[in-house]
Design an enzyme around this catalytic site. Structure first.
Site, short mmCIF file in Angstrom:
data_model
loop_
_atom_site.label_atom_id
_atom_site.label_comp_id
_atom_site.label_asym_id
_atom_site.label_seq_id
_atom_site.Cartn_x
_atom_site.Cartn_y
_atom_site.Cartn_z
N CYS A 108 7.56 4.03 -13.78
CA CYS A 108 6.42 3.23 -14.25
C CYS A 108 5.17 4.05 -14.54
O CYS A 108 4.70 4.08 -15.68
CB CYS A 108 6.08 2.17 -13.20
SG CYS A 108 7.45 1.05 -12.91
N1 LIG Z 1 11.39 0.24 -10.79
C1 LIG Z 1 10.23 -0.30 -10.56
O1 LIG Z 1 9.64 -0.09 -9.49
C2 LIG Z 1 9.55 -1.23 -11.57
C3 LIG Z 1 8.42 -1.95 -11.15
C4 LIG Z 1 7.82 -2.82 -12.04
C5 LIG Z 1 8.31 -2.93 -13.34
N2 LIG Z 1 9.38 -2.20 -13.73
C6 LIG Z 1 9.86 -2.39 -15.10
O2 LIG Z 1 11.06 -3.18 -15.07
C7 LIG Z 1 11.95 -2.79 -16.11
C8 LIG Z 1 13.28 -2.39 -15.53
O3 LIG Z 1 13.09 -1.27 -14.67
P1 LIG Z 1 14.14 -0.87 -13.54
O4 LIG Z 1 13.44 0.10 -12.67
O5 LIG Z 1 14.76 -2.08 -12.91
O6 LIG Z 1 15.25 -0.13 -14.43
P2 LIG Z 1 16.73 0.29 -13.99
O7 LIG Z 1 17.10 1.42 -14.87
O8 LIG Z 1 16.81 0.42 -12.51
O9 LIG Z 1 17.60 -0.98 -14.37
C9 LIG Z 1 17.79 -1.41 -15.66
C10 LIG Z 1 19.20 -1.96 -15.79
O10 LIG Z 1 19.35 -2.49 -17.12
C11 LIG Z 1 20.66 -2.20 -17.55
N3 LIG Z 1 20.68 -2.27 -19.01
C12 LIG Z 1 20.23 -1.39 -19.92
N4 LIG Z 1 20.40 -1.87 -21.16
C13 LIG Z 1 20.95 -3.09 -21.03
C14 LIG Z 1 21.37 -4.08 -21.97
N5 LIG Z 1 21.22 -3.91 -23.27
N6 LIG Z 1 21.90 -5.22 -21.48
C15 LIG Z 1 22.06 -5.39 -20.14
N7 LIG Z 1 21.70 -4.49 -19.22
C16 LIG Z 1 21.13 -3.37 -19.67
C17 LIG Z 1 20.93 -0.81 -16.99
O11 LIG Z 1 22.32 -0.55 -16.94
C18 LIG Z 1 20.30 -0.93 -15.61
O12 LIG Z 1 21.22 -1.40 -14.65
C19 LIG Z 1 11.22 -1.67 -16.86
O13 LIG Z 1 10.50 -2.22 -17.92
C20 LIG Z 1 10.25 -1.14 -15.81
O14 LIG Z 1 9.13 -0.52 -16.42
C21 LIG Z 1 10.03 -1.35 -12.86
#
Ligand SMILES: NC(=O)c1ccc[n+]([C@@H]2O[C@H](COP(=O)([O-])OP(=O)(O)OC[C@H]3O[C@@H](n4cnc5c(N)ncnc54)[C@H](O)[C@@H]3O)[C@@H](O)[C@H]2O)c1
Length: 434
Positions: free
Chosen positions: A272
């Site tokens: 992030c």
């Molecule tokens: N990790 C954090 O602490 C956090 C906090 C707030 C916001 N976010 C935001 O949340 C969002 C997700 O982040 P995350 O950390 O969970 O990512 P992550 O990489 O842990 O998880 C994302 C998941 O999406 C899946 N994926 C990718 N493309 C896909 C598709 N086309 N269809 C279905 N699944 C798909 C991946 O395989 C993965 O399992 C991002 O925008 C991030 O900026 C993350």
């Protein structure tokens, strides 16, 4: 189905919830819905994750296998078959939003999700984007796809944006207790989105547009990135003045108003803080604006690994050694303590720089027995035990990530030289802050 019926289905838990992207954000979210008694379907393109979840396994350290088994018991199913989208009432998108090669937003995961679900969208779906993104994404990327399918948003299809505020490793707050910002493309969309999240979190914060919600999330992350940039710069200034910045910060923290503590480190990490601010930088150009604070903080934060390398070089030099051929034992690879997440970790940047300078590297991290390949790196190291032997053998120990599992007294006793990037040790003749 009208708005009233949709909300009634939410209240009675008859609504079925689909979450797309079962990572650090999507998995805790779907668990929360399941805990409240909803039937849930999790969608992910990663077949291994789908397999693991359906067999009751967790791939995120702070989420237990027991939690996964519990949600399976109440009807959770993971799948990579997007045809199941038709069966759910709410579709919550939690896919990655990284940066492209030139720091431009990479919305390809959102776009490919929309392509996958498009054939299966039906009347009275609620579609909420949770991924962090630049203001305007819901209106510019999601709304046109829904309208192409001839749905009338606010009447027979509902669109919202609700950013996630997950803080992995933080045990003080849970998905339930963190207030959740909610927004909708129309008034009806907002009411339905808010009703849905009201059923799983203690507090929702409704806002006037999806753009306000998108910008709010970016502001929160810019706030962290800029303040961390500030203390990283002050750390280098204080060091030249022989002042311990960590002591200064802890003293400043005794002021009961108008001050919030941020801590310096070896650089920014995680999915992030190093990334999201640049979504706004890119978007701001569209309206002829520059985001100077974001870029300055980015420059300072991105320079921190080099500062650490410089400190390592100086420290070795003081005992008539060079980085080349010195044995350097890196403690902690995760981007922050107590989490199993390597994304954008400055430890990896430092590790690569040290290798390029000819250092002989070992590492220890209780969360990584080996280093998984990432987009940028493909290291073939295994985690070493921290014992008398490994500490005595190292010319220098680098504390890169201060996991609570490390025995700091033992490390201090056995290491010849320590470079500490986290302020975990007291400065002494052989402990240098960086
Ligand atoms: N990790 C954090 O602490 C956090 C906090 C707030 C916001 N976010 C935001 O949340 C969002 C997700 O982040 P995350 O950390 O969970 O990512 P992550 O990489 O842990 O998880 C994302 C998941 O999406 C899946 N994926 C990718 N493309 C896909 C598709 N086309 N269809 C279905 N699944 C798909 C991946 O395989 C993965 O399992 C991002 O925008 C991030 O900026 C993350």
């Amino acid at each position: 189905m009208n708005k009233k019926k949709f909300i009634a289905n939410i209240k009675s838990k008859r609504a079925k919830i689909g979450v797309i992207g079962l990572g650090y954000v999507g998995l805790p979210l779907i668990i929360r819905f399941s805990e409240e008694g909803y039937k849930t379907v999790g969608f992910d393109v990663d077949e291994q994750k789908v397999k693991d979840l359906n067999s009751g396994k967790s791939y995120i350290k702070h989420i237990s296998a027991e939690k996964i088994s519990n949600i399976i018991d109440v009807g959770f199913l993971a799948t990579s078959n997007f045809a199941n989208i038709t069966d759910v009432d709410a579709i919550l998108i939690c896919v990655p939003t990284p940066l492209g090669e030139h720091n431009e937003p990479d919305l390809s995961f959102i776009k490919s999700t929309l392509n996958s679900i498009k054939p299966y969208l039906r009347q009275n779906h609620l579609l909420v984007l949770e991924s962090t993104t630049n203001p305007g994404t819901t209106e510019e990327e999601i709304v046109p796809v829904i309208e192409e399918n001839n749905f009338e948003i606010g009447k027979n299809f509902f669109v919202g944006y609700s950013p996630e505020r997950e803080d992995p490793g933080n045990t003080e707050f849970t998905t339930k207790t963190i207030p959740k910002v909610v927004s909708g493309y129309t008034k009806n969309c907002l009411e339905i989105t808010q009703a849905l999240y009201n059923s799983i979190v203690d507090t929702t914060v409704p806002v006037t547009s999806t753009r306000v919600a998108e910008m709010t999330k970016i502001l929160e992350n810019i706030h962290r990135a800029v303040n961390i940039g500030l203390v990283n710069e002050l750390k280098m200034v204080a060091d030249k003045m022989d002042i311990d910045i960590f002591e200064v910060i802890n003293v400043a923290a005794t002021k009961p108003f108008g001050y919030t503590s941020y801590y310096p480190g070896p650089g920014l990490g995680g999915h992030c803080i190093p990334i999201d601010p640049f979504y706004l930088t890119w978007k701001a150009k569209e309206v002829g604006m520059n985001t100077r604070f974001i870029e300055l903080a980015g420059e300072v934060n991105a320079g921190m690994p080099d500062y650490v390398i410089q400190k390592i070089g100086d420290t070795l030099n003081s005992v008539e050694k060079s980085i080349k051929n010195s044995k350097i034992f890196i403690l902690g690879l995760s981007y922050k303590k107590n989490v199993d997440d390597l994304r954008e970790s400055p430890s990896l940047v430092i590790l690569e720089k040290l290798l390029n300078l000819g250092a002989i590297i070992q590492y220890s991290d209780p969360y990584f027995d080996s280093i998984p390949s990432t987009r940028k790196y493909n290291f073939k190291f295994s985690s070493q035990i921290i014992d008398k032997n490994s500490l005595n053998n190292a010319d220098l120990v680098l504390l890169a990530t201060d996991h609570d599992d490390f025995d700091y007294n033992f490390i201090e006793k056995e290491a010849k030289l320590i470079v500490d990037t986290r302020g975990r040790f007291k400065t002494s003749k052989n402990i240098i802050k960086a």
